[in-house]
Write an enzyme that holds these catalytic residues in place. Structure first.
Site, PDB file in Angstrom:
ATOM      1  CB  SER A  56      -0.950   0.016   1.203  1.00 49.37           C
ATOM      2  OG  SER A  56      -0.224   0.108   2.408  1.00 49.37           O
ATOM      3  CG  HIS A  96      -1.439   3.824   5.045  1.00 56.08           C
ATOM      4  ND1 HIS A  96      -2.753   3.478   5.015  1.00 56.08           N
ATOM      5  CD2 HIS A  96      -0.794   2.838   4.362  1.00 56.08           C
ATOM      6  CE1 HIS A  96      -2.904   2.338   4.339  1.00 56.08           C
ATOM      7  NE2 HIS A  96      -1.718   1.936   3.944  1.00 56.08           N
ATOM      8  CG  ASP A 122      -5.532   4.844   5.454  1.00 55.77           C
ATOM      9  OD1 ASP A 122      -5.608   4.321   4.329  1.00 55.77           O
ATOM     10  OD2 ASP A 122      -4.451   5.098   6.016  1.00 55.77           O
TER      11      ASP A 122
END
Length: 179
Positions: A56, A96, A122
């Site tokens: 990701s 992230h 998210d």
């Protein structure tokens, strides 16, 4: 009788050597734990080293990259910074990038994250009803990395038999190695 005394001495030496090797193994394990706890204190992070488990964050980080984290509370979180956070009800932390900040007048900061390789933010990953992350959710912030070193961890998680084979091999090596 003299030959039996010699055998007793050899048996005692083998037991001592085995005991010595077990103690040596214990010292290795306890040293690793002390280093880990020391890193936790220095970095102010409950997990100073993490492995990237998914794609990701590509191209910034790839699956298997080893990240070094810090989590000093006096250092403000900024947009664009890569954070590692935990969500209530999930065991595995997520790596992230901070997408947006929402600062309140009282100094509280909430933020939104997104994986570089993901199409959406998210919010779908957060706990039900949670729209923003808070400082308490952050495990650490990426300060450096080593590419692909964490693949061993991923292999051990994906293939439990491989993990037991590696651990058994290390244990046997420590017990039979005489130096």
């Amino acid at each position: 009788m003299a030959s039996f005394d010699f055998l007793d001495e050899v048996r005692r030496m083998n037991k001592r050597q085995l005991f010595y090797q077990v103690l040596n193994f214990g010292m290795i394990v306890s040293s690793a734990l002390m280093i880990w706890k020391g890193l936790m204190v220095v970095t102010a992070s409950e997990s100073p080293i993490v492995v990237v488990l998914s794609g990701s964050m590509e191209p910034a980080f790839f699956r298997g990259d080893l990240l070094f984290l810090t989590n000093h509370q006096d250092d403000p979180i900024r947009v664009g910074e890569i954070v590692v956070f935990k969500i209530e009800g999930r065991d595995i932390p997520i790596v992230h990038r901070v997408l947006r900040l929402h600062e309140k007048e009282n100094g509280d900061v909430k933020f939104l994250t997104k994986g570089d390789n993901n199409m959406v933010d998210d919010r779908g990953l957060y706990a039900p009803g949670q729209l923003w992350l808070e400082r308490k959710d952050v495990v650490g912030r990426a300060r450096g990395y080593v590419p692909y070193i964490g693949m061993v961890t991923i292999l051990m998680n994906d293939y439990p038999k491989f993990k037991y084979l590696v651990l058994a091999g290390l244990g046997i090596f420590v017990l039979i190695h005489r130096e």
